[in-house]
Design a protein around this motif. Sequence first.
Motif, PDB file in Angstrom:
ATOM      1  N   ASP A 247     -24.924   4.297-150.851  1.00 13.40           N
ATOM      2  CA  ASP A 247     -24.658   2.866-150.981  1.00 13.40           C
ATOM      3  C   ASP A 247     -25.737   2.170-151.804  1.00 13.40           C
ATOM      4  OD1 ASP A 247     -22.357   3.106-149.536  1.00 13.40           O
ATOM      5  OD2 ASP A 247     -23.108   2.164-147.706  1.00 13.40           O
ATOM      6  N   VAL A 248     -27.001   2.553-151.602  1.00  7.63           N
ATOM      7  CA  VAL A 248     -28.089   1.963-152.387  1.00  7.63           C
ATOM      8  C   VAL A 248     -27.893   2.264-153.866  1.00  7.63           C
ATOM      9  CG1 VAL A 248     -30.577   2.063-152.843  1.00  7.63           C
ATOM     10  CG2 VAL A 248     -29.748   1.980-150.487  1.00  7.63           C
ATOM     11  N   LEU A 249     -27.504   3.489-154.183  1.00  6.81           N
ATOM     12  CA  LEU A 249     -27.285   3.861-155.582  1.00  6.81           C
ATOM     13  C   LEU A 249     -26.120   3.077-156.182  1.00  6.81           C
ATOM     14  CD1 LEU A 249     -27.991   5.637-157.985  1.00  6.81           C
ATOM     15  CD2 LEU A 249     -26.483   7.401-157.048  1.00  6.81           C
TER      16      LEU A 249
ATOM     17  N   LEU B  95     -25.039   0.125-155.351  1.00  7.45           N
ATOM     18  CA  LEU B  95     -25.464  -1.260-155.563  1.00  7.45           C
ATOM     19  C   LEU B  95     -26.448  -1.370-156.727  1.00  7.45           C
ATOM     20  CD1 LEU B  95     -25.917  -2.321-151.827  1.00  7.45           C
ATOM     21  CD2 LEU B  95     -24.129  -3.103-153.394  1.00  7.45           C
ATOM     22  N   ARG B  96     -27.346  -0.408-156.821  1.00  8.67           N
ATOM     23  CA  ARG B  96     -28.332  -0.447-157.905  1.00  8.67           C
ATOM     24  C   ARG B  96     -27.663  -0.345-159.269  1.00  8.67           C
ATOM     25  NH1 ARG B  96     -30.959   1.876-161.601  1.00  8.67           N
ATOM     26  NH2 ARG B  96     -33.151   1.362-161.970  1.00  8.67           N
ATOM     27  N   GLU B  97     -26.582   0.442-159.349  1.00 10.43           N
ATOM     28  CA  GLU B  97     -25.894   0.643-160.628  1.00 10.43           C
ATOM     29  C   GLU B  97     -24.802  -0.399-160.873  1.00 10.43           C
ATOM     30  OE1 GLU B  97     -26.963   2.951-162.877  1.00 10.43           O
ATOM     31  OE2 GLU B  97     -28.576   3.070-161.377  1.00 10.43           O
TER      32      GLU B  97
ATOM     33  N   ARG C  98     -25.002  -4.888-145.877  1.00  5.65           N
ATOM     34  CA  ARG C  98     -25.100  -5.031-147.338  1.00  5.65           C
ATOM     35  C   ARG C  98     -26.412  -5.726-147.752  1.00  5.65           C
ATOM     36  NH1 ARG C  98     -22.053  -5.534-152.160  1.00  5.65           N
ATOM     37  NH2 ARG C  98     -20.184  -4.710-151.144  1.00  5.65           N
TER      38      ARG C  98
ATOM     39  N   LEU D  57     -29.279  -3.373-147.777  1.00  2.00           N
ATOM     40  CA  LEU D  57     -29.082  -2.357-148.814  1.00  2.00           C
ATOM     41  C   LEU D  57     -29.310  -2.947-150.206  1.00  2.00           C
ATOM     42  CD1 LEU D  57     -25.934  -0.563-147.348  1.00  2.00           C
ATOM     43  CD2 LEU D  57     -28.272   0.303-147.385  1.00  2.00           C
ATOM     44  N   GLU D  58     -28.894  -4.187-150.416  1.00  2.00           N
ATOM     45  CA  GLU D  58     -29.129  -4.840-151.710  1.00  2.00           C
ATOM     46  C   GLU D  58     -30.621  -5.021-151.964  1.00  2.00           C
ATOM     47  OE1 GLU D  58     -25.076  -7.516-152.360  1.00  2.00           O
ATOM     48  OE2 GLU D  58     -26.769  -8.367-151.247  1.00  2.00           O
TER      49      GLU D  58
ATOM     50  N   ALA E 236     -31.874  -1.731-153.048  1.00  2.00           N
ATOM     51  CA  ALA E 236     -31.379  -1.413-154.389  1.00  2.00           C
ATOM     52  C   ALA E 236     -32.215  -2.105-155.465  1.00  2.00           C
ATOM     53  CB  ALA E 236     -29.916  -1.814-154.509  1.00  2.00           C
ATOM     54  N   LYS E 237     -32.678  -3.309-155.185  1.00  2.00           N
ATOM     55  CA  LYS E 237     -33.509  -4.036-156.155  1.00  2.00           C
ATOM     56  C   LYS E 237     -34.902  -3.433-156.246  1.00  2.00           C
ATOM     57  CE  LYS E 237     -31.134  -8.461-155.468  1.00  2.00           C
ATOM     58  NZ  LYS E 237     -31.246  -9.828-154.899  1.00  2.00           N
TER      59      LYS E 237
ATOM     60  N   ILE F  60     -34.499   7.388-156.042  1.00  2.00           N
ATOM     61  CA  ILE F  60     -33.304   7.777-155.274  1.00  2.00           C
ATOM     62  C   ILE F  60     -32.991   9.246-155.519  1.00  2.00           C
ATOM     63  CG2 ILE F  60     -30.831   7.369-154.964  1.00  2.00           C
ATOM     64  CD1 ILE F  60     -31.361   4.448-155.785  1.00  2.00           C
TER      65      ILE F  60
END
Length: 341
Positions: free
Chosen positions: A275-277, A279-281, A292, A295-296, A299-300, A307
Motif C-alpha cells: 500500500d505504501v508503494l 501511494l508513493r507511485e 490511509r 500510510l500516506e 509514502a511521503k 521500500i
Amino acid sequence: MFKNFSGNAHITRALERMIAQERIPQTLLFAGPEGTGKATLARRFAAQLLGDPGKIEQDDLSLPHNLEIVAARERWPADKRNQDPLLFSTHPDFVTFAPDGPLRQISIEQMRLLKERAPFKPLRGNRRVFLIDHIDRAGEQAANSLLKTLEEPPDHLILLATAENAYDLLPTIRSRAVPFWFAPLSNEEMKAFTAGRGLDHPERRIALAAGSPGLAVSLDLEANDRRRTAMLTLLEVAAGSVPFGAWIPYSETIARSRNEKLDLYLKVLYELLRDVLVLREGGSAIRNEDVRTKLEALAKRLSFAWIRIAVKKLDELAELVRRNIQKTIALDDLILELRAA
C-alpha cells in the motif's frame, strides 16, 4: 458438476471435459495464491471420480477438528511425528497429506508412506486419489521420495497436488504434472461470493483478501487489525518517524503470543508495504483504506529504494521462518536494519 465453486471457470470446464471423456492425467498440479480454492476443487474433483463427497469433504483442513489435530501435532516431539506421519483419510480411497509439525512442512516420512500405500488397490471402484496439499512445502528429501512414485505411478492412482508457487518445486516434479494455474477472482466475483456467503464487512474482506475467496471467509478482522497496528508501528519506527520506544509494547505482546506464527505478521507487513508503494507511485487503490492517513505519511517519507530494501529483507525473513526463528528478535533486527538503510 462443480456447482457453487467461485472463479477460475476455465479450470472447472477443463476438469469437467476430462471426466466426461474419461481422460484423467495421473498427476495434476493446482497452483496459485492462497485461498483461491485449489484444495477445495481438488476434493470436489476427487468426489466426481470416487463418489461419497460428504466423506471427502471431512478432510477439509479448515474444519475445526482438523485444525485441532494439526495444532496438537505441533507440540509432539519430532520422533513421535516421524513414527506416525500425518494424513487424513475419511473416504477409503481418498487420502490427504498435509503440512505437519511446527514448521508446517511435507515430511519425508509422509512421502515414504505415500509411496508405500500407492500400490494398494481401491476398496471401491477402480481409482484411488491422493492429495498433497502445499507440495511446495516438501523438503528436498521428501520431494525426491515423491519423485520415485511419480515416475511409475500405479494405473489406479490419481495424484493431486496444490502449491502457491509451482516454481518452488523441483523441475522434475513439475514436468510430470499437468498444471492448472488459479488466478485471483475479480472484484465483481468477490462481491458475488461475499454476498452469497452473507459475510460481514464485505468491503474490507474483499480488499484484504485480494481475490482469494478462502481468505475472505477465514479472515479474522479483529486479529488482523491487531497485527496490522503492530506492523504499522514497526514500519513507522523503521522509517524513523516515531521513536524506537513506540515498538517495545508491541514487541513484548508478540513475544507473549506463543500460538501466533511469525508468518501471520509478515503477511500483514507485506500488504502494508504494498500500500505504501502504491501511494508513493501515485496510485489510490490500497487494501488498508481505513489507515490511509498513516500510510500516506509513510509514502511521503520513504523512497522507492528504501521500500525495495524492506521487501528484500522481508523476503529473507520469510525464508528463515522455516527454521523456527524467534519472532521478536527477528522483528527487532528487521527494524534496526531498516533504520540503518
